[in-house]
Design an enzyme around this catalytic site. Structure first.
Site, PDB file in Angstrom:
ATOM      1  N   SER A   9       0.636  -1.131  -0.030  1.00  0.00           N
ATOM      2  CA  SER A   9      -0.062  -0.102   0.009  1.00  0.00           C
ATOM      3  C   SER A   9       1.015   1.466  -0.149  1.00  0.00           C
ATOM      4  O   SER A   9       1.843   0.947   0.335  1.00  0.00           O
ATOM      5  CB  SER A   9      -1.115   0.039   1.065  1.00  0.00           C
ATOM      6  OG  SER A   9      -1.812  -1.222   1.399  1.00  0.00           O
TER       7      SER A   9
HETATM    8  N1  SAM Z   1      -0.746  -4.753   3.971  1.00  0.00           N
HETATM    9  C1  SAM Z   1      -0.059  -5.191   2.790  1.00  0.00           C
HETATM   10  C2  SAM Z   1       1.279  -4.682   2.745  1.00  0.00           C
HETATM   11  O1  SAM Z   1       1.698  -3.831   3.666  1.00  0.00           O
HETATM   12  O2  SAM Z   1       2.230  -5.123   1.744  1.00  0.00           O
HETATM   13  C3  SAM Z   1      -0.829  -4.546   1.355  1.00  0.00           C
HETATM   14  C4  SAM Z   1      -1.740  -5.568   1.131  1.00  0.00           C
HETATM   15  S1  SAM Z   1      -2.443  -5.551  -0.528  1.00  0.00           S
HETATM   16  C5  SAM Z   1      -3.150  -4.154  -0.601  1.00  0.00           C
HETATM   17  C6  SAM Z   1      -3.888  -6.644   0.142  1.00  0.00           C
HETATM   18  C7  SAM Z   1      -3.664  -8.245   0.383  1.00  0.00           C
HETATM   19  O3  SAM Z   1      -4.779  -8.989   0.896  1.00  0.00           O
HETATM   20  C8  SAM Z   1      -3.196  -9.060  -0.842  1.00  0.00           C
HETATM   21  O4  SAM Z   1      -1.856  -9.448  -0.411  1.00  0.00           O
HETATM   22  C9  SAM Z   1      -4.043 -10.076  -0.791  1.00  0.00           C
HETATM   23  O5  SAM Z   1      -3.547 -11.113  -1.228  1.00  0.00           O
HETATM   24  C10 SAM Z   1      -4.853 -10.156   0.675  1.00  0.00           C
HETATM   25  N2  SAM Z   1      -6.191 -10.601   0.855  1.00  0.00           N
HETATM   26  C11 SAM Z   1      -6.885 -10.699  -0.111  1.00  0.00           C
HETATM   27  N3  SAM Z   1      -8.243 -11.140   0.333  1.00  0.00           N
HETATM   28  C12 SAM Z   1      -7.709 -11.836   1.412  1.00  0.00           C
HETATM   29  C13 SAM Z   1      -8.459 -12.480   2.365  1.00  0.00           C
HETATM   30  N4  SAM Z   1      -9.647 -13.085   2.248  1.00  0.00           N
HETATM   31  N5  SAM Z   1      -7.806 -13.081   3.572  1.00  0.00           N
HETATM   32  C14 SAM Z   1      -6.518 -12.636   3.696  1.00  0.00           C
HETATM   33  N6  SAM Z   1      -5.582 -11.796   2.820  1.00  0.00           N
HETATM   34  C15 SAM Z   1      -6.384 -11.438   1.686  1.00  0.00           C
END
Ligand code: SAM
Length: 222
Positions: free
Chosen positions: A67
């Site tokens: 992000s």
């Molecule tokens: N917080 C992260 C970082 O600091 O790099 C960035 C997150 S990215 C915007 C969103 C993440 O949420 C992705 O890696 C995605 O695979 C994960 N994601 C999507 N759906 C999810 C779910 N149901 N449970 C857990 N993780 C999930």
């Protein structure tokens, strides 16, 4: 000036220009210190390393992103976390947000649905010595009930609704920050508060654009 200090100045500028929406003209010193302490370059792929301190999202593989630093800082600030808190993060991604959180709270539990990302983030966090972060692979819609209730929950993927399991895993008096809205395009960053009475209130903070919360929300692990 180091590129990390430049990134902090860019965050300060963006906080100031959005102050009427986010209800503050500066973020807490503790949160800004956390952003300064965590080496974002260690959480991005080699190919993105020269842009690591750019105040924007970057690709991390598997179609996902780390992000924007301003959003990481704002979401951390909105939690009003303290050094005794236990926080759940949904969407580990690169592990960067979890590392930032680990600077301001006692323990972070972070859940990621893509196994490759979960493993990679876990390795990065332990190599860098973030001992108060535990990661697991699973569907974060369901939370991580074994360590509940949490002093705060931060969701970094967008969902059209606030997942009921996360509300029930939040302590009374605690806060949750998450993007609520359609899977693609823009959503609203929402601050959820669970009051001592058990009532839940929501406040819209600003428009954001996050990747979707995936999974069929039935499986507890991958
Ligand atoms: N917080 C992260 C970082 O600091 O790099 C960035 C997150 S990215 C915007 C969103 C993440 O949420 C992705 O890696 C995605 O695979 C994960 N994601 C999507 N759906 C999810 C779910 N149901 N449970 C857990 N993780 C999930």
């Amino acid at each position: 000036m180091s590129s990390q200090k430049q990134m902090l100045q860019d965050i300060e500028r963006e906080v100031d220009s959005t102050r009427y929406m986010i209800g503050r003209s500066a973020l807490s010193q503790q949160v800004m210190d956390a952003l300064l302490a965590v080496p974002r370059d260690a959480f991005v792929p080699l190919s993105e390393r020269r842009c690591a301190y750019y105040n924007g999202p970057l690709p991390i593989g598997c179609g996902q992103t780390i992000s924007q630093p301003y959003i990481v800082a704002l979401m951390t600030d909105l939690l009003y976390a303290d050094s005794n808190d236990v926080i759940l993060e949904v969407g580990t991604g690169s592990g960067y947000q979890a590392a930032v959180l680990s600077q301001v709270v006692r323990q972070v539990y972070s859940i990621e649905i893509i196994e490759t990302l979960s493993q990679r983030a876990s390795e990065t966090l332990s190599r860098l010595g973030y001992e108060n972060v535990d990661c697991r692979c699973g569907d974060g819609y369901l939370g991580w009930p074994e360590h509940a209730p949490y002093d705060g929950i931060l969701v970094t993927a967008a969902c059209p609704e606030i997942p009921p399991p996360l509300i029930s895993q939040l302590k009374s008096g605690a806060r949750m920050v998450m993007p609520v809205g359609p899977s693609f395009g823009y959503q609203e960053l929402v601050l959820v508060e669970k009051h001592d009475t058990g009532e839940v209130s929501e406040r819209k903070i600003l428009d954001v654009s996050f990747v979707p919360l995936t999974g069929n929300h039935e499986r507890g692990s991958c």
